[in-house]
Each structure stands twice: as C-alpha cells, then as structure tokens.
Write a protein that holds these residues in place. Sequence first.
Motif, PDB file in Angstrom:
ATOM      1  N   VAL A 197       3.001   5.923  -2.991  1.00  9.46           N
ATOM      2  CA  VAL A 197       4.067   6.854  -3.393  1.00  9.46           C
ATOM      3  C   VAL A 197       4.117   6.943  -4.926  1.00  9.46           C
ATOM      4  CG1 VAL A 197       6.572   7.271  -3.356  1.00  9.46           C
ATOM      5  CG2 VAL A 197       5.420   6.386  -1.310  1.00  9.46           C
TER       6      VAL A 197
ATOM      7  N   VAL B 129       0.096  10.522   9.845  1.00 10.38           N
ATOM      8  CA  VAL B 129      -0.402   9.442   8.982  1.00 10.38           C
ATOM      9  C   VAL B 129      -1.884   9.667   8.679  1.00 10.38           C
ATOM     10  CG1 VAL B 129      -0.953   6.972   8.923  1.00 10.38           C
ATOM     11  CG2 VAL B 129       1.278   7.725   9.746  1.00 10.38           C
TER      12      VAL B 129
ATOM     13  N   ILE C 256      10.964  11.430   8.640  1.00  4.74           N
ATOM     14  CA  ILE C 256      11.642  10.153   8.393  1.00  4.74           C
ATOM     15  C   ILE C 256      13.162  10.357   8.417  1.00  4.74           C
ATOM     16  CG2 ILE C 256      11.984   8.283   6.703  1.00  4.74           C
ATOM     17  CD1 ILE C 256       9.174   8.264   7.824  1.00  4.74           C
TER      18      ILE C 256
ATOM     19  N   HIS D  44       6.569  14.809   6.148  1.00  6.96           N
ATOM     20  CA  HIS D  44       6.738  13.360   6.272  1.00  6.96           C
ATOM     21  C   HIS D  44       8.198  12.976   6.013  1.00  6.96           C
ATOM     22  CE1 HIS D  44       5.741   9.150   5.965  1.00  6.96           C
ATOM     23  NE2 HIS D  44       6.010   9.071   4.680  1.00  6.96           N
TER      24      HIS D  44
ATOM     25  N   HIS E  20       3.730   3.017  14.320  1.00  4.45           N
ATOM     26  CA  HIS E  20       3.849   4.479  14.246  1.00  4.45           C
ATOM     27  C   HIS E  20       3.994   5.052  15.644  1.00  4.45           C
ATOM     28  CE1 HIS E  20       2.909   4.298  10.085  1.00  4.45           C
ATOM     29  NE2 HIS E  20       1.676   3.867  10.256  1.00  4.45           N
TER      30      HIS E  20
ATOM     31  N   ARG F 219      -6.829   1.160   2.629  1.00  5.27           N
ATOM     32  CA  ARG F 219      -6.147   1.432   3.897  1.00  5.27           C
ATOM     33  C   ARG F 219      -7.142   1.692   5.030  1.00  5.27           C
ATOM     34  NH1 ARG F 219      -4.157   0.842   7.973  1.00  5.27           N
ATOM     35  NH2 ARG F 219      -2.295   1.797   8.863  1.00  5.27           N
TER      36      ARG F 219
ATOM     37  N   PHE G  44       0.851  -1.197   0.000  1.00  7.20           N
ATOM     38  CA  PHE G  44       0.000   0.000   0.000  1.00  7.20           C
ATOM     39  C   PHE G  44       0.884   1.244   0.000  1.00  7.20           C
ATOM     40  CE2 PHE G  44      -1.087   3.380   2.986  1.00  7.20           C
ATOM     41  CZ  PHE G  44      -2.107   4.003   2.288  1.00  7.20           C
ATOM     42  N   HIS G  45       1.867   1.279   0.914  1.00  5.10           N
ATOM     43  CA  HIS G  45       2.679   2.491   1.037  1.00  5.10           C
ATOM     44  C   HIS G  45       3.439   2.810  -0.241  1.00  5.10           C
ATOM     45  CE1 HIS G  45       6.268   4.917   1.977  1.00  5.10           C
ATOM     46  NE2 HIS G  45       5.384   5.617   2.662  1.00  5.10           N
TER      47      HIS G  45
ATOM     48  N   LEU H 242      13.623   3.102  10.166  1.00  5.35           N
ATOM     49  CA  LEU H 242      12.217   3.145   9.743  1.00  5.35           C
ATOM     50  C   LEU H 242      12.036   2.733   8.281  1.00  5.35           C
ATOM     51  CD1 LEU H 242      10.832   6.452  11.300  1.00  5.35           C
ATOM     52  CD2 LEU H 242      10.977   4.179  12.282  1.00  5.35           C
TER      53      LEU H 242
END
Length: 229
Positions: A19, A108, A168, A164, A100, A64, A14-15, A179
């Motif tokens: 992107v 998020v 990170i 974001h 998270h 999601r 999904f992530h 991460l």
Amino acid sequence: MNNIRVWDLPLRLFHWLLVICVAGAYFCVKSAGITEGWLSETGTDWMTWHSRFGYAVLTLILFRLVWGIIGPYYSRFTQFVVGPRTIAAYLRTAKWTAGHNPLGAWSVIAMLLAFGVQAGSGLFASDDILFEGPLSDLNPALSRFFNSVHHASEWVLIALVVLHLCAIAYYSLLRRQPLIRAMVTGDIPAEQHLPAEQPAQSQDNAATRLRAAIVLLLCAAIVFWLSQF
Ligand code: HEM
Ligand code: HEM
C-alpha cells in the motif's frame, strides 16, 4: 484459544508495504509532472523516487508469488484460488470463510498481476527526455510496447484499488466481518462462523519469518540486478 491466526506476519507486512509503495510511486510520478508550486520547488528528483518505490513494488510482488507457494496455510494460492463451482456455492450461502473468500481471491490475483505488470513494464518505460527505466534500451519495439502498457494501465489499477476498498467496506460495515483488524493483527475470532472443515491455523513463528526474510532478500537481489542494467 479464542483466535485463529489467518495472516502470518510476512503476509501482513507485504500488504501494508505494498500500500505504501504503490501510493509512493503514484504520488511521485504525479509530482514529477507539476511545474509550479512548492512541490516543484523542493528540488526532489521525483522520477528517481518513482522508480525506487516501483522497484520496491516489484520486489514485494515477487516475494508474494513465492510466498503463495511456500508460505503458511492461508497465504498459499492453492488454499484460496478456487473454481467457478465453489464461487457459485459461496455466492448462494455467502458464509464467512477464513482467509480470502472464493470471489475475493480472484480480485487478489488480479491485483497481484496488475501491479506486477505495472512495475515490470516500468523497467522498459521512458519519458523520452530525462528519465528511463533500466531496460528501455534493450529493444525498441519491446520498449514501445511496455511503455504504452505502463501508461495505459493507470485507470485499470485505480479501478482495481477502488473495487478492493469498496469490497472491504461492504464486508466490514454491512456484513460485520473484521477483515481490516485481521490484516493488522493476523487473527480472526474463533467464534466467527467458520466452516467445520476449515479449522487450520497459519504457522507464524520465528522459522516462518526467517524463511520470509530470506525469500525477500533474494527477490530484492533480483530486482537490484535488473535495476543495474
Ligand atoms: C494501493 C492500495 C492497496 C492495494 C494495492 C492492496 C492490495 C491488496 C492485496 C494484493 C491483497 C491480498 C493479500 C494477499 O493475500 O496477498 C489485499 C488484501 C486486503 N486488503 Fe488491501 N490493498 C490496498 C489498500 C488497502 C487498504 C487501504 C485497506 C484497508 C482499509 C486494505 C485492506 C485489505 C484487507 C482487509 C485485505 C484482506 C481481504 C480478505 O480478508 O480477503 N487494503 N490487498
Ligand atoms: C507499481 C509500480 C508503478 C506504478 C503504480 C507506476 C505508475 C506510473 C504511472 C501512472 C505513470 C504515468 C504518469 C503520467 O503519465 O502521468 C508512470 C510513468 C512512468 N513510470 Fe511508472 N509506475 C510504477 C513503476 C515504475 C518503475 C519500476 C519504473 C522504472 C524503473 C517506472 C518508470 C516510469 C517512467 C519512465 C514513466 C514515464 C514518465 C512520463 O511519461 O513522464 N515506473 N508510472
């Protein structure tokens, strides 16, 4: 057993698909506005590709939202969406937490909402010439409203993504928390300082993945249905 499974495969896919699709939608809509140079000479229907990437984003966000309810342990909203007291305690100790962290959780949620609204409002958007979303003729007032939301939100989305990436970078480089590796492999090393009350693993087996595939197909079917109006 040296690793703890934090991010199940469906969540990781999904992530990274999100992107790719967000970048794709953005690249295409900007390419559509270019009238000179090789990009404009490729003959690509950039707005059609913009909407295709946008539909994919909508499908992923719907997935999601469901996965946040029925997904494995660390993917569930109830695991990471916490109140101000827990956030304050986290800021005092800044201890590594699996999943998270309490503060990041809210960014998020903000990103999921923002990209969901962006892709949803795109269904009503129109460039007034050649291309319009499938729901843009439904109601003129609604269409005008969502069209302006779709255009006005560009800098909000950019700000959220920049925030974001900065967060990170901070945790990866300065706090030495792996991460990005976790979002690729799904695992964090067990020797990271996990609070004793958080030894859980996320389930990530064939049954989990089958469940995710079914949810994804249902979400894609809903978006396909909307795109056919
Ligand atoms: C358009 C760009 C991006 C968007 C929209 C985006 C969105 C998101 C979302 C929604 C989450 C939460 C995952 C979930 O639980 O649903 C997340 C987490 C994460 N993203 Fe991104 N992301 C983007 C780019 C990136 C890039 C380029 C990287 C790596 C360099 C990255 C690394 C991560 C990591 C490591 C996490 C987990 C954070 C944690 O452990 O709390 N993201 N991202
Ligand atoms: C997350 C997904 C999406 C993102 C990030 C996004 C982003 C954008 C941005 C930034 C613009 C303004 C471009 C500019 O004025 O330079 C735009 C315009 C537009 N988008 Fe999207 N969009 C998404 C999804 C969709 C979807 C799903 C549709 C329709 C099915 C759609 C249809 C349109 C239309 C018709 C315009 C107007 C173009 C114009 O005014 O020339 N978008 N989008």
